[in-house]
Structure formats: C-alpha cells, structure tokens
Scaffold this active site. Structure first.
Site, short mmCIF file in Angstrom:
data_model
loop_
_atom_site.label_atom_id
_atom_site.label_comp_id
_atom_site.label_asym_id
_atom_site.label_seq_id
_atom_site.Cartn_x
_atom_site.Cartn_y
_atom_site.Cartn_z
N LEU A 55 0.87 -1.17 0.00
CA LEU A 55 0.00 0.00 0.00
C LEU A 55 0.91 1.22 0.00
CD1 LEU A 55 -2.70 -0.87 2.73
CD2 LEU A 55 -2.97 -1.02 0.24
N ASP A 56 0.50 2.28 -0.70
CA ASP A 56 1.25 3.53 -0.64
C ASP A 56 1.38 3.98 0.81
OD1 ASP A 56 1.37 3.56 -3.39
OD2 ASP A 56 -0.22 5.05 -3.64
N THR A 57 2.44 4.73 1.09
CA THR A 57 2.66 5.22 2.45
C THR A 57 1.44 5.97 2.98
OG1 THR A 57 5.05 5.40 2.11
CG2 THR A 57 4.10 6.73 3.88
N ARG A 157 -5.34 6.16 -7.90
CA ARG A 157 -5.01 7.60 -7.90
C ARG A 157 -5.02 8.17 -9.32
NH1 ARG A 157 0.33 7.83 -4.29
NH2 ARG A 157 0.15 10.09 -4.72
#
Length: 218
Positions: A55-57, A157
């Site tokens: 997962l993205d930060t 995104r």
C-alpha cells in the site's frame, strides 16, 4: 511506537489496518516503516510476517501479511491471478458526473528529473481496470468506492484523475496536495479465496481523518 490493529488472524495469515503515513518498506533515506512492528506482529510465532502486497505510504487500511514462505507464495499467486477482492474508499476533490462506472485505462510509468516518477494513462501501458461507485456526497466532494480488478502502482489515484477527471483529495502527485493532510485513500476491505480453507475476509473502519473531511461512514 503505536500498536497496529489486527483485523484477521490465523496460522497462515494476518490482515492489519495499516496506519496512513507508515511505509511498508524502509525509505531510502531511513526512518520508521512496518518492519519496526514485526516483533509485535509475530504474536507468538517464530518468524516475522511478510507483506504479500503493498500500500502507498499515505494509504491506510487492509494489508495482508503471510506467516510462512508457502503462504507467501500462494497469496502472491492469488494477487497475480486476480483472485483477491479489494475494496477501497477514496475522497474525490469534487463530484463526478455519473454515479458509477468502470475505468479501463492502461497505465505506464514515466520519470523526469523535475517531477520524479509517476504513472500516466497510456495505450501501450499495462491493462488496468477499476470499478467505482459514489458512496456519499458532502461539501462539494464525493466519497467513492473503488474495486480494482488489477493492482497497478497508483492505479486508483491515476484512474481518479484520468478516468473521472477529479483527483483524490490531498494527492500531491496527481492533484494539488491541498484540502487534506494526505492522499485520502483507504483500503476498506480485502477478501482472499483459499482452496481448502475458508476465505480470508477483513474490513477496516474509516479512519478519523475521513470523518474530519466529512465522511464518518460509507
């Protein structure tokens, strides 16, 4: 060090509720990451659990960890073969024209000295499909449920921006980075089918910053 909420646990797997701001991998410049919590997440097992996906930060929510190498290989294969159900909730910095749909836009990675690397919609990119529907509206924004079929980097995104014409609130790469302390994306649900065992099913509640942005529940 903050405790990491555990959403699902058995002898093979853990699903945690990853906090926003915590990287899965150690940043190049150093600093905290999920690895710092592995001892806590052993829960009596000898091995450290290993993340099956990323997962993205900025992204909070459901993250699957395997507790042994065989499970890691099996679950990794399940992700590759699209046998994993993923449900995300994101806040758009606007309201889309329609209430639901499917975004089918291939994605490719580009890089420049000025902006670094990012993803773009490109015909020659990798196939990427995201199903979406509006879950709630408020203050000129929309809470949207995203169900990605594929798992490309930054897929939701860039699909929000290129497919819906509206970036996620707070996104510094594909949006303005304004209006929220982070990119407002949350991995709300995860389901992993297993041949000889019941499916792994986990759900992560909306975090406090979603409530602060006007969406306490989906």
């Amino acid at each position: 060090m903050q405790d990491i909420p555990i959403l699902y646990e058995d002898a093979e797997a853990l699903v945690i509720d990853k906090p926003a701001g915590l990287p899965v991998d150690r940043p190049r410049k150093g600093g905290p990451c999920l690895e710092d919590h592995f001892e806590q997440l052993r829960l009596g097992f000898q091995r450290d659990p290993v993340p099956v996906h990323r997962l993205d930060t900025d992204t909070s929510g459901c993250l699957l960890l395997a507790r042994n190498p065989k499970a890691l290989k099996r679950y990794g294969h399940a992700f590759e073969e699209r046998q994993v159900g993923k449900r995300y909730l994101g806040i758009l910095a606007g309201i889309p024209d329609e209430e639901e749909g499917t975004i089918d836009l291939a994605l490719s990675k580009i890089s420049s000295a000025e902006k670094g690397w990012r993803m773009i919609a490109a015909r020659k990119g990798k196939p990427s499909i995201t199903h979406w529907r509006v879950a709630a509206l408020g203050e000129g924004r929309a809470l949207v449920e995203f169900r990605p079929e594929t798992g490309r980097t930054h897929q939701i995104r860039i699909h929000a921006l290129a497919g819906l014409g509206i970036p996620l609130l707070g996104d510094p790469i594909y949006g303005t980075g304004k209006g929220a302390p982070r990119t407002m994306l949350h991995a709300a649900g995860l389901t992993v089918q297993r041949e000889k065992k019941p499916a792994i099913e986990a759900a992560a509640p909306l975090p406090a910053d979603f409530a602060a942005a006007g969406f306490a529940q989906a």
